[in-house]
Motif scaffolding. Structure first.
Motif, short mmCIF file in Angstrom:
data_model
loop_
_atom_site.label_atom_id
_atom_site.label_comp_id
_atom_site.label_asym_id
_atom_site.label_seq_id
_atom_site.Cartn_x
_atom_site.Cartn_y
_atom_site.Cartn_z
N ALA A 254 46.46 34.34 39.40
CA ALA A 254 47.55 34.38 38.42
C ALA A 254 48.29 35.72 38.50
CB ALA A 254 46.99 34.16 37.01
N ALA A 255 47.56 36.80 38.73
CA ALA A 255 48.19 38.12 38.84
C ALA A 255 49.14 38.16 40.04
CB ALA A 255 47.12 39.20 38.96
N ALA B 123 45.41 41.25 30.15
CA ALA B 123 45.55 40.26 29.07
C ALA B 123 44.39 39.27 29.05
CB ALA B 123 46.88 39.53 29.21
N GLU B 124 43.72 39.10 30.18
CA GLU B 124 42.55 38.22 30.24
C GLU B 124 41.27 38.95 29.85
OE1 GLU B 124 42.18 35.02 30.77
OE2 GLU B 124 44.28 34.57 31.18
N GLY B 125 41.40 40.19 29.44
CA GLY B 125 40.21 40.95 29.06
C GLY B 125 39.41 41.41 30.27
N ASP C 93 47.44 44.20 47.17
CA ASP C 93 45.99 43.96 47.27
C ASP C 93 45.43 44.29 45.89
OD1 ASP C 93 43.27 43.96 47.77
OD2 ASP C 93 43.41 45.12 49.64
N ILE C 94 45.26 43.24 45.08
CA ILE C 94 44.81 43.41 43.69
C ILE C 94 43.74 42.38 43.40
CG2 ILE C 94 45.47 43.10 41.27
CD1 ILE C 94 47.91 44.56 41.62
N GLY C 95 42.65 42.81 42.78
CA GLY C 95 41.59 41.86 42.42
C GLY C 95 41.06 42.15 41.03
N ALA C 96 40.85 41.08 40.27
CA ALA C 96 40.30 41.22 38.92
C ALA C 96 38.78 41.30 38.98
CB ALA C 96 40.70 40.01 38.07
N GLU C 97 38.24 41.96 37.96
CA GLU C 97 36.78 42.01 37.77
C GLU C 97 36.47 41.43 36.39
OE1 GLU C 97 34.57 45.66 38.75
OE2 GLU C 97 33.76 45.56 36.73
N ALA C 98 35.59 40.44 36.36
CA ALA C 98 35.22 39.82 35.09
C ALA C 98 34.46 40.82 34.22
CB ALA C 98 34.35 38.60 35.36
N PRO C 99 34.43 40.61 32.89
CA PRO C 99 33.67 41.53 32.03
C PRO C 99 32.21 41.66 32.45
CG PRO C 99 35.04 40.08 30.71
CD PRO C 99 35.14 39.57 32.12
N SER C 100 31.68 40.63 33.07
CA SER C 100 30.30 40.67 33.56
C SER C 100 30.15 41.53 34.81
CB SER C 100 29.87 39.24 33.89
OG SER C 100 30.83 38.64 34.75
N GLY C 101 31.28 41.97 35.39
CA GLY C 101 31.23 42.87 36.54
C GLY C 101 31.50 42.20 37.88
N TRP C 102 31.58 40.87 37.91
CA TRP C 102 31.78 40.18 39.20
C TRP C 102 33.23 40.31 39.64
CZ3 TRP C 102 27.60 38.71 41.95
CH2 TRP C 102 26.39 38.70 41.24
N ALA C 103 33.42 40.51 40.95
CA ALA C 103 34.72 40.94 41.48
C ALA C 103 35.44 39.85 42.26
CB ALA C 103 34.51 42.15 42.39
N SER C 104 36.71 40.10 42.50
CA SER C 104 37.51 39.30 43.42
C SER C 104 38.44 40.26 44.15
CB SER C 104 38.31 38.23 42.66
OG SER C 104 39.14 38.85 41.70
#
Ligand code: GLY
Ligand code: MN
Ligand code: MN
Length: 443
Positions: free
Chosen positions: A165-166, A193-195, A229-240
């Protein structure tokens, strides 16, 4: 103190991981979360990120905490929040509530961890430890974290969906953006915005030839390619970890499109070949040969692709490996050196075309890796290479002039290895040039 509370659902996932660690490493283990680092006064801290080995077993991004693991049993060490800290940061769950959530068998104040130091293995960069003990722990952690469980995969997919989405937002924002910074803001806005947070410092640049460019001040011009080159990291720490490269104008020029399609052919070839048992190094070499063949077709390189790759000529334009492990960190477990990336008995080559390869293992089910071939014109590489005369038989330097406006292209996706091949976790973001153009122009 021993706890009576029934464990919550997160606890069962964590318990499975701890039970597996106990099978691989029966001796006691200590892992620390780390703690926030102050900038100029204690309450003004740099953003805190808990250590990934701690997170893998503890599940929550606790600060100034430690865990003792033995026989699948977790003991938590952390302090309850003081009334002064609560004044500034608000109330936080008690140590006992956190312990119940993560399925701890016992929980004690932080200082008590000291009683367990002497008997436990830990990581050399966390505390002093006997080096044989550390080595055994490192090998157990790698064996566990190389293959992701269902919860880890679900979390990586959540992060990947937000990254997709980003990137869509970045493409859509480009026609109205004046600078790289504006596109970066549009992209990171989606993640925030997705926390979520960014899994690494974003790269959003018209100078894609600077591989990890972290400047965002350049103006966008119609003829530029923008590499993001942008990747989100979930609050649990898992990356993309996703890269796309798109034309600022919404239309690739002919030379840009030619090179883009060569990079995409390398990307697609690797994804088509990725399956259990395939050597990741062979995927890298497949990407190199595909790039070399495409560049020969464009008249940029001279010779047979296999021979060009053997001479590392491709590496003049693709001076990095085709990707890396992905998990709780981008470049997962590289804090352990090459133990995770390189199978036992293997080590880095000193060949120009191979020395940046971060992963040299056979692929296996539920490994997650990136596939990220690229083409770059790095002045610091091409200038001396041309000057040396060494590549005059293999590089058509005059023809290269026609591609001056292509400074850097990378196409990067996150790929889960499955029993029958692989699944591209970031496939919802198009890679085809025409589809990318449509997403930019549609904005
Ligand atoms: N985002 C850093 C990398 O792709 O390796
Ligand atoms: Mn990557
Ligand atoms: Mn990346």
């Amino acid at each position: 103190m021993p706890l009576q509370t029934a464990p919550l659902p997160l606890a069962s996932v964590l318990q499975q991981r701890r039970d597996r660690l106990a099978e691989l490493h029966p001796q006691p283990v200590l892992l620390w979360s780390g703690q926030a680092v102050a900038r100029n006064f204690p309450a003004n801290v740099y953003p805190f990120r808990a250590n990934s080995h701690f997170l893998y077993f503890a599940g929550l991004p606790l600060a100034k905490a430690a865990i003792h693991l033995e026989g699948g049993r977790l003991t938590l060490f952390m302090d309850d929040t003081s009334p002064e800290a609560a004044l500034w940061h608000g109330p936080t769950p008690s140590r006992d509530a956190i312990a119940a959530e993560i399925g701890a068998a016992a929980a004690y104040p932080y200082a008590q961890v000291d009683h367990y130091r002497a008997e436990s293995a830990t990581l050399p960069f966390q505390a002093k430890s006997d080096s044989d003990r550390s080595q055994a722990l490192i090998e157990a952690l790698v064996a566990l974290r190389l293959h992701h469980d269902d919860e880890a995969l679900a979390q990586i997919k959540r992060a990947a969906a937000v990254s997709v989405a980003a990137h869509r937002a970045g493409m859509a924002a480009t026609p109205k953006a004046a600078t790289e910074a504006e596109v970066r803001a549009a992209m990171e806005q989606v993640i925030v915005a997705e926390g979520m947070t960014c899994a690494y410092n974003s790269i959003v640049t018209v100078h894609g030839e600077v591989l990890h460019n972290e400047q965002y001040h350049h103006a966008l011009a119609a003829g530029d390619l923008l590499l993001a080159d942008i990747g989100a990291e979930a609050p649990s720490g898992w990356a993309s970890d996703i890269t796309r490269t798109w034309p600022v104008s919404g239309r690739f020029t002919a030379p840009q499109r030619d090179i883009y399609d060569v990079v995409l052919a390398a990307h697609d070839a690797c994804i088509a070949a990725a399956q259990p048992g395939v050597e990741y190094r062979d995927l890298h070499l497949l990407a190199c040969r595909t790039l070399a063949a495409g560049l020969v077709d464009l008249g940029l390189l001279k010779g047979h692709p296999d021979s060009l790759v053997e001479q590392d000529v491709h590496a003049l334009f693709f001076p990095h490996g085709v990707g890396h492990l992905l998990g709780l960190d981008v470049h997962d477990m590289e804090d352990l050196g090459d133990v995770a990336g390189y199978a036992p008995g293997r080590s880095r080559s000193d060949r120009f075309g191979l020395k940046f390869l971060r992963l040299d293992r056979p692929l296996a089910v539920n490994m997650v890796v990136t596939i990220e071939p690229g083409f770059y014109q790095v002045p610091g590489i091409l200038g001396p290479a041309r000057q040396s005369g060494r590549y005059n038989n293999t590089v058509n330097w005059e023809r290269l002039q026609d591609f001056q406006q292509v400074r850097g292209i990378r196409i990067e996706d996150d790929v889960q290895i499955t029993a029958t091949g692989c699944t591209v976790l970031t496939a919802a973001l198009p890679t085809q040039a025409a589809a990318v153009e449509a997403l930019v122009s549609g904005g």
